[in-house]
Design a protein around this motif. Structure first.
Motif, PDB file in Angstrom:
ATOM      1  N   ASP A 189      29.589  -4.876  36.211  1.00  0.00           N
ATOM      2  CA  ASP A 189      28.760  -4.539  37.363  1.00  0.00           C
ATOM      3  C   ASP A 189      27.555  -5.473  37.314  1.00  0.00           C
ATOM      4  O   ASP A 189      26.845  -5.516  36.307  1.00  0.00           O
ATOM      5  CB  ASP A 189      28.311  -3.088  37.308  1.00  0.00           C
ATOM      6  CG  ASP A 189      29.475  -2.118  37.489  1.00  0.00           C
ATOM      7  OD1 ASP A 189      30.508  -2.526  38.040  1.00  0.00           O
ATOM      8  OD2 ASP A 189      29.338  -0.952  37.079  1.00  0.00           O
ATOM      9  N   SER A 207      25.551   1.257  46.552  1.00  0.00           N
ATOM     10  CA  SER A 207      26.855   0.729  46.167  1.00  0.00           C
ATOM     11  C   SER A 207      26.706  -0.214  44.982  1.00  0.00           C
ATOM     12  O   SER A 207      25.719  -0.928  44.858  1.00  0.00           O
ATOM     13  CB  SER A 207      27.500  -0.028  47.326  1.00  0.00           C
ATOM     14  OG  SER A 207      27.771   0.818  48.404  1.00  0.00           O
ATOM     15  N   THR A 208      27.692  -0.223  44.109  1.00  0.00           N
ATOM     16  CA  THR A 208      27.701  -1.093  42.944  1.00  0.00           C
ATOM     17  C   THR A 208      28.419  -2.388  43.294  1.00  0.00           C
ATOM     18  O   THR A 208      29.478  -2.362  43.914  1.00  0.00           O
ATOM     19  CB  THR A 208      28.424  -0.406  41.770  1.00  0.00           C
ATOM     20  OG1 THR A 208      27.757   0.815  41.497  1.00  0.00           O
ATOM     21  CG2 THR A 208      28.426  -1.286  40.539  1.00  0.00           C
ATOM     22  N   GLN A 247      23.333  -3.983  42.474  1.00  0.00           N
ATOM     23  CA  GLN A 247      23.455  -2.765  43.261  1.00  0.00           C
ATOM     24  C   GLN A 247      22.829  -3.006  44.623  1.00  0.00           C
ATOM     25  O   GLN A 247      21.787  -3.677  44.722  1.00  0.00           O
ATOM     26  CB  GLN A 247      22.769  -1.600  42.549  1.00  0.00           C
ATOM     27  CG  GLN A 247      23.015  -0.272  43.200  1.00  0.00           C
ATOM     28  CD  GLN A 247      22.495   0.879  42.355  1.00  0.00           C
ATOM     29  OE1 GLN A 247      21.689   0.692  41.445  1.00  0.00           O
ATOM     30  NE2 GLN A 247      22.945   2.077  42.652  1.00  0.00           N
ATOM     31  N   LEU A 306      33.459  -7.142  44.354  1.00  0.00           N
ATOM     32  CA  LEU A 306      33.958  -5.911  44.947  1.00  0.00           C
ATOM     33  C   LEU A 306      32.789  -4.952  45.036  1.00  0.00           C
ATOM     34  O   LEU A 306      32.071  -4.751  44.047  1.00  0.00           O
ATOM     35  CB  LEU A 306      35.064  -5.307  44.074  1.00  0.00           C
ATOM     36  CG  LEU A 306      35.597  -3.943  44.500  1.00  0.00           C
ATOM     37  CD1 LEU A 306      36.368  -4.059  45.814  1.00  0.00           C
ATOM     38  CD2 LEU A 306      36.492  -3.373  43.412  1.00  0.00           C
ATOM     39  N   LEU A 307      32.557  -4.369  46.202  1.00  0.00           N
ATOM     40  CA  LEU A 307      31.498  -3.380  46.358  1.00  0.00           C
ATOM     41  C   LEU A 307      32.106  -1.994  46.303  1.00  0.00           C
ATOM     42  O   LEU A 307      33.015  -1.673  47.071  1.00  0.00           O
ATOM     43  CB  LEU A 307      30.749  -3.583  47.669  1.00  0.00           C
ATOM     44  CG  LEU A 307      29.610  -4.600  47.585  1.00  0.00           C
ATOM     45  CD1 LEU A 307      30.138  -6.001  47.444  1.00  0.00           C
ATOM     46  CD2 LEU A 307      28.689  -4.465  48.736  1.00  0.00           C
ATOM     47  N   LYS A 308      31.617  -1.189  45.371  1.00  0.00           N
ATOM     48  CA  LYS A 308      32.107   0.178  45.181  1.00  0.00           C
ATOM     49  C   LYS A 308      31.097   1.142  45.785  1.00  0.00           C
ATOM     50  O   LYS A 308      29.911   1.068  45.487  1.00  0.00           O
ATOM     51  CB  LYS A 308      32.282   0.484  43.697  1.00  0.00           C
ATOM     52  CG  LYS A 308      33.285  -0.410  42.994  1.00  0.00           C
ATOM     53  CD  LYS A 308      33.336  -0.044  41.526  1.00  0.00           C
ATOM     54  CE  LYS A 308      34.281  -0.918  40.751  1.00  0.00           C
ATOM     55  NZ  LYS A 308      34.274  -0.585  39.319  1.00  0.00           N
ATOM     56  N   ASP A 309      31.578   2.067  46.626  1.00  0.00           N
ATOM     57  CA  ASP A 309      30.699   3.060  47.234  1.00  0.00           C
ATOM     58  C   ASP A 309      30.005   3.887  46.159  1.00  0.00           C
ATOM     59  O   ASP A 309      30.574   4.131  45.090  1.00  0.00           O
ATOM     60  CB  ASP A 309      31.484   3.992  48.145  1.00  0.00           C
ATOM     61  CG  ASP A 309      31.909   3.322  49.441  1.00  0.00           C
ATOM     62  OD1 ASP A 309      31.240   2.354  49.850  1.00  0.00           O
ATOM     63  OD2 ASP A 309      32.901   3.766  50.040  1.00  0.00           O
ATOM     64  N   HIS A 325      30.486  -5.330  41.849  1.00  0.00           N
ATOM     65  CA  HIS A 325      31.322  -5.531  40.661  1.00  0.00           C
ATOM     66  C   HIS A 325      31.929  -6.930  40.705  1.00  0.00           C
ATOM     67  O   HIS A 325      32.516  -7.331  41.709  1.00  0.00           O
ATOM     68  CB  HIS A 325      32.430  -4.469  40.663  1.00  0.00           C
ATOM     69  CG  HIS A 325      33.308  -4.481  39.466  1.00  0.00           C
ATOM     70  ND1 HIS A 325      32.923  -3.946  38.265  1.00  0.00           N
ATOM     71  CD2 HIS A 325      34.552  -4.978  39.280  1.00  0.00           C
ATOM     72  CE1 HIS A 325      33.911  -4.095  37.402  1.00  0.00           C
ATOM     73  NE2 HIS A 325      34.902  -4.725  37.985  1.00  0.00           N
TER      74      HIS A 325
END
Length: 54
Positions: free
Chosen positions: A19, A9-10, A22, A42-45, A12
């Motif tokens: 970003d 996950s990134t 990770q 914010l964690l992006k899948d 952000h």
């Protein structure tokens, strides 16, 4: 162990729009902040590429 942090996950930064990290295989990430500073993250899948669409 926080299993809700998905490896890949990134991470952000919502204030800078960048970003910044990770999530690794240990379900964690590193973020360095100066003293008395905070941020919103914010964690992006992770994006999983499907071999059938290539």
């Amino acid at each position: 162990m926080p299993a809700h942090l998905v490896p890949g996950s990134t991470v952000h930064d919502l204030f800078s729009g960048e970003d910044v990290s990770q999530v690794d295989d240990l379900h964690s990430f590193f973020l360095e902040l100066p003293a008395f500073q905070g941020t919103a993250l914010l964690l992006k899948d992770p994006v999983i590429e499907d071999e059938a669409t290539e």
